[in-house]
Design a protein around this motif. Structure first.
Motif, PDB file in Angstrom:
ATOM      1  N   LEU A  97       0.826  -1.204   0.000  1.00 22.51           N
ATOM      2  CA  LEU A  97       0.000   0.000   0.000  1.00 22.51           C
ATOM      3  C   LEU A  97       0.862   1.257   0.000  1.00 22.51           C
ATOM      4  CD1 LEU A  97      -2.693   1.484   0.160  1.00 22.51           C
ATOM      5  CD2 LEU A  97      -2.643   1.136   2.646  1.00 22.51           C
ATOM      6  N   ALA A  98       1.888   1.289   0.836  1.00 23.58           N
ATOM      7  CA  ALA A  98       2.773   2.464   0.898  1.00 23.58           C
ATOM      8  C   ALA A  98       3.455   2.687  -0.453  1.00 23.58           C
ATOM      9  CB  ALA A  98       3.813   2.287   1.999  1.00 23.58           C
ATOM     10  N   LEU A  99       3.938   1.622  -1.071  1.00 19.54           N
ATOM     11  CA  LEU A  99       4.589   1.758  -2.377  1.00 19.54           C
ATOM     12  C   LEU A  99       3.610   2.263  -3.433  1.00 19.54           C
ATOM     13  CD1 LEU A  99       6.795  -1.465  -2.364  1.00 19.54           C
ATOM     14  CD2 LEU A  99       7.617   0.898  -2.242  1.00 19.54           C
ATOM     15  N   ARG A 100       2.395   1.728  -3.417  1.00 19.59           N
ATOM     16  CA  ARG A 100       1.394   2.162  -4.395  1.00 19.59           C
ATOM     17  C   ARG A 100       0.991   3.612  -4.175  1.00 19.59           C
ATOM     18  NH1 ARG A 100      -2.637  -2.706  -6.037  1.00 19.59           N
ATOM     19  NH2 ARG A 100      -1.047  -4.288  -6.330  1.00 19.59           N
ATOM     20  N   GLY A 111      -5.359  12.582   9.540  1.00 14.86           N
ATOM     21  CA  GLY A 111      -6.258  13.665   9.160  1.00 14.86           C
ATOM     22  C   GLY A 111      -7.178  13.213   8.041  1.00 14.86           C
ATOM     23  N   ASP A 112      -7.089  13.880   6.887  1.00 17.90           N
ATOM     24  CA  ASP A 112      -7.985  13.563   5.774  1.00 17.90           C
ATOM     25  C   ASP A 112      -7.380  12.624   4.740  1.00 17.90           C
ATOM     26  OD1 ASP A 112     -10.109  15.049   6.731  1.00 17.90           O
ATOM     27  OD2 ASP A 112      -9.384  16.902   5.803  1.00 17.90           O
ATOM     28  N   THR A 113      -6.117  12.203   4.935  1.00 14.71           N
ATOM     29  CA  THR A 113      -5.477  11.320   3.965  1.00 14.71           C
ATOM     30  C   THR A 113      -4.949  10.074   4.656  1.00 14.71           C
ATOM     31  OG1 THR A 113      -3.351  12.433   4.222  1.00 14.71           O
ATOM     32  CG2 THR A 113      -4.780  13.223   2.446  1.00 14.71           C
ATOM     33  N   ILE A 114      -4.787   9.012   3.877  1.00  9.78           N
ATOM     34  CA  ILE A 114      -4.273   7.746   4.406  1.00  9.78           C
ATOM     35  C   ILE A 114      -2.820   7.931   4.803  1.00  9.78           C
ATOM     36  CG2 ILE A 114      -3.658   5.370   3.827  1.00  9.78           C
ATOM     37  CD1 ILE A 114      -6.007   5.282   1.956  1.00  9.78           C
ATOM     38  N   GLY A 115      -2.477   7.411   5.951  1.00  8.34           N
ATOM     39  CA  GLY A 115      -1.098   7.431   6.400  1.00  8.34           C
ATOM     40  C   GLY A 115      -0.765   6.091   6.996  1.00  8.34           C
ATOM     41  N   MET A 116       0.276   6.057   7.815  1.00  7.86           N
ATOM     42  CA  MET A 116       0.640   4.784   8.446  1.00  7.86           C
ATOM     43  C   MET A 116      -0.509   4.427   9.402  1.00  7.86           C
ATOM     44  SD  MET A 116       4.706   5.421   8.837  1.00  7.86           S
ATOM     45  CE  MET A 116       5.084   4.053   9.840  1.00  7.86           C
ATOM     46  N   LEU A 169     -13.859   4.357  14.740  1.00  7.25           N
ATOM     47  CA  LEU A 169     -12.987   3.330  14.182  1.00  7.25           C
ATOM     48  C   LEU A 169     -13.692   2.578  13.051  1.00  7.25           C
ATOM     49  CD1 LEU A 169     -10.205   2.078  14.433  1.00  7.25           C
ATOM     50  CD2 LEU A 169     -11.101   0.568  16.202  1.00  7.25           C
ATOM     51  N   PHE A 170     -14.989   2.330  13.223  1.00  5.42           N
ATOM     52  CA  PHE A 170     -15.764   1.651  12.190  1.00  5.42           C
ATOM     53  C   PHE A 170     -15.797   2.497  10.915  1.00  5.42           C
ATOM     54  CE2 PHE A 170     -19.601   0.332   9.975  1.00  5.42           C
ATOM     55  CZ  PHE A 170     -19.523  -1.049  10.048  1.00  5.42           C
ATOM     56  N   LYS A 171     -16.045   3.804  11.058  1.00  8.16           N
ATOM     57  CA  LYS A 171     -16.072   4.700   9.899  1.00  8.16           C
ATOM     58  C   LYS A 171     -14.694   4.783   9.246  1.00  8.16           C
ATOM     59  CE  LYS A 171     -17.474   9.209   8.175  1.00  8.16           C
ATOM     60  NZ  LYS A 171     -16.828   8.875   6.958  1.00  8.16           N
ATOM     61  N   TRP A 172     -13.634   4.860  10.079  1.00  7.99           N
ATOM     62  CA  TRP A 172     -12.272   4.896   9.535  1.00  7.99           C
ATOM     63  C   TRP A 172     -12.011   3.644   8.706  1.00  7.99           C
ATOM     64  CZ3 TRP A 172      -8.341   1.369  10.355  1.00  7.99           C
ATOM     65  CH2 TRP A 172      -7.110   1.698   9.786  1.00  7.99           C
ATOM     66  N   THR A 173     -12.367   2.493   9.243  1.00  4.40           N
ATOM     67  CA  THR A 173     -12.155   1.229   8.531  1.00  4.40           C
ATOM     68  C   THR A 173     -12.899   1.236   7.205  1.00  4.40           C
ATOM     69  OG1 THR A 173     -11.912   0.064  10.625  1.00  4.40           O
ATOM     70  CG2 THR A 173     -12.392  -1.283   8.705  1.00  4.40           C
ATOM     71  N   ASP A 174     -14.144   1.699   7.232  1.00 10.37           N
ATOM     72  CA  ASP A 174     -14.949   1.758   6.018  1.00 10.37           C
ATOM     73  C   ASP A 174     -14.325   2.708   4.998  1.00 10.37           C
ATOM     74  OD1 ASP A 174     -17.310   0.897   4.605  1.00 10.37           O
ATOM     75  OD2 ASP A 174     -18.094   2.928   4.912  1.00 10.37           O
ATOM     76  N   ASP A 175     -13.898   3.897   5.443  1.00 12.09           N
ATOM     77  CA  ASP A 175     -13.249   4.851   4.545  1.00 12.09           C
ATOM     78  C   ASP A 175     -11.946   4.280   3.989  1.00 12.09           C
ATOM     79  OD1 ASP A 175     -15.252   6.746   4.898  1.00 12.09           O
ATOM     80  OD2 ASP A 175     -14.137   7.868   6.424  1.00 12.09           O
ATOM     81  N   PHE A 176     -11.187   3.605   4.845  1.00 10.67           N
ATOM     82  CA  PHE A 176      -9.894   3.048   4.435  1.00 10.67           C
ATOM     83  C   PHE A 176     -10.066   2.002   3.348  1.00 10.67           C
ATOM     84  CE2 PHE A 176      -6.181   0.278   4.939  1.00 10.67           C
ATOM     85  CZ  PHE A 176      -5.155   1.214   4.908  1.00 10.67           C
ATOM     86  N   SER A 221     -12.466   1.605   1.395  1.00  8.93           N
ATOM     87  CA  SER A 221     -13.150   2.136   0.217  1.00  8.93           C
ATOM     88  C   SER A 221     -12.196   2.802  -0.765  1.00  8.93           C
ATOM     89  CB  SER A 221     -14.225   3.144   0.647  1.00  8.93           C
ATOM     90  OG  SER A 221     -15.214   2.486   1.402  1.00  8.93           O
ATOM     91  N   CYS A 222     -10.973   3.087  -0.348  1.00  8.03           N
ATOM     92  CA  CYS A 222      -9.983   3.678  -1.249  1.00  8.03           C
ATOM     93  C   CYS A 222      -9.592   2.641  -2.291  1.00  8.03           C
ATOM     94  CB  CYS A 222      -8.746   4.132  -0.476  1.00  8.03           C
ATOM     95  SG  CYS A 222      -9.063   5.531   0.598  1.00  8.03           S
ATOM     96  N   SER A 223      -9.558   3.055  -3.563  1.00  5.35           N
ATOM     97  CA  SER A 223      -9.306   2.099  -4.640  1.00  5.35           C
ATOM     98  C   SER A 223      -7.962   1.388  -4.495  1.00  5.35           C
ATOM     99  CB  SER A 223      -9.404   2.784  -6.006  1.00  5.35           C
ATOM    100  OG  SER A 223      -8.433   3.817  -6.098  1.00  5.35           O
ATOM    101  N   ILE A 224      -6.931   2.084  -4.031  1.00  3.38           N
ATOM    102  CA  ILE A 224      -5.612   1.460  -3.885  1.00  3.38           C
ATOM    103  C   ILE A 224      -5.661   0.359  -2.830  1.00  3.38           C
ATOM    104  CG2 ILE A 224      -3.237   1.873  -3.109  1.00  3.38           C
ATOM    105  CD1 ILE A 224      -3.385   4.595  -4.462  1.00  3.38           C
ATOM    106  N   VAL A 225      -6.417   0.596  -1.759  1.00  5.31           N
ATOM    107  CA  VAL A 225      -6.549  -0.409  -0.696  1.00  5.31           C
ATOM    108  C   VAL A 225      -7.382  -1.579  -1.197  1.00  5.31           C
ATOM    109  CG1 VAL A 225      -7.443  -0.845   1.627  1.00  5.31           C
ATOM    110  CG2 VAL A 225      -6.299   1.323   1.118  1.00  5.31           C
ATOM    111  N   THR A 226      -8.483  -1.284  -1.881  1.00 10.24           N
ATOM    112  CA  THR A 226      -9.376  -2.329  -2.377  1.00 10.24           C
ATOM    113  C   THR A 226      -8.639  -3.326  -3.264  1.00 10.24           C
ATOM    114  OG1 THR A 226     -11.211  -0.771  -2.302  1.00 10.24           O
ATOM    115  CG2 THR A 226     -11.541  -2.731  -3.622  1.00 10.24           C
ATOM    116  N   GLU A 227      -7.704  -2.832  -4.081  1.00  7.83           N
ATOM    117  CA  GLU A 227      -6.933  -3.711  -4.962  1.00  7.83           C
ATOM    118  C   GLU A 227      -6.094  -4.719  -4.185  1.00  7.83           C
ATOM    119  OE1 GLU A 227      -4.511  -1.183  -7.383  1.00  7.83           O
ATOM    120  OE2 GLU A 227      -6.231  -0.174  -8.276  1.00  7.83           O
TER     121      GLU A 227
END
Length: 197
Positions: free
Chosen positions: A21-24, A146-151, A164-171, A173-179
């Protein structure tokens, strides 16, 4: 000549997925090498002779091991799309939460999944306490940075841990994570097979 970047990982490993994920996120091209952890390759043993586990990042012939160390290496090597805050205090706090989640929370959640039945209730309590701590750290932020994915299970419900549930859902839902997410049915089968051993 371009950079050589390889990731030795294992299917379903959250530690390997974090590195990918970090590399992508940073737009770094890499080759992925799937490892069979029951039959480790000679290359994995060569590049991680101490722990003999994934993930391993191979960058221009040099190996870096341990996911948190790899993430920090990626951050320092490729500056695009920072995954750590720039402010030293915020950076220290981000590292604290990564260590807390990777160490204490992950261990507690593994106990829930792999404890004998008679120890499971206590394991659930311990995992919920860890998750409450993480829940309070989000405090209305979309991501830890904040508003962007980090470590950055039924245990995790919107009623018990709304942030935490909303964070997980947002995380996820990001296309890079979904892949990078393994298919749910394959992951469930993998966990069930592990539990039956």
């Amino acid at each position: 000549m371009g950079e050589e970047v390889k990731v030795f990982g294992a299917w379903g490993s959250p530690f390997s997925s974090k590195v990918e994920l970090a590399l992508r996120l940073k737009g770094v091209l890499y080759d992925y090498i799937e490892e069979d952890l029951n039959n480790k390759s000679s290359l994995l043993l060569q590049y991680n002779p101490v722990y003999k586990k994934v993930p391993v990042l191979l960058h221009n012939g040099k190996s870096i091991t341990e996911s948190i160390i790899i993430l920090e290496y990626i951050e320092e090597t490729w500056k695009a799309y920072p995954i750590l805050p720039q402010d030293p205090n915020d950076k220290a706090m981000a590292r604290f939460w990564v260590n807390f989640i990777d160490g204490k929370c992950s261990s507690a959640i593994r106990k829930v999944a792999f404890s004998p039945e008679e120890e499971r209730e206590k394991a659930v309590e311990e995992a919920c306490e860890c998750l409450k701590t993480v829940e309070s750290a989000l405090n209305g932020k979309k991501f830890f940075g904040g508003d962007t994915i980090g470590m950055g299970l039924e245990l995790l419900s919107s009623e018990k841990f709304p942030n935490l549930f909303k964070w997980t859902d947002d995380f996820v839902s990001c296309s890079i994570v979904t892949e990078l997410l393994p298919p749910r049915d394959k992951l469930v089968a993998h966990i069930k097979a592990h539990l039956s051993k």
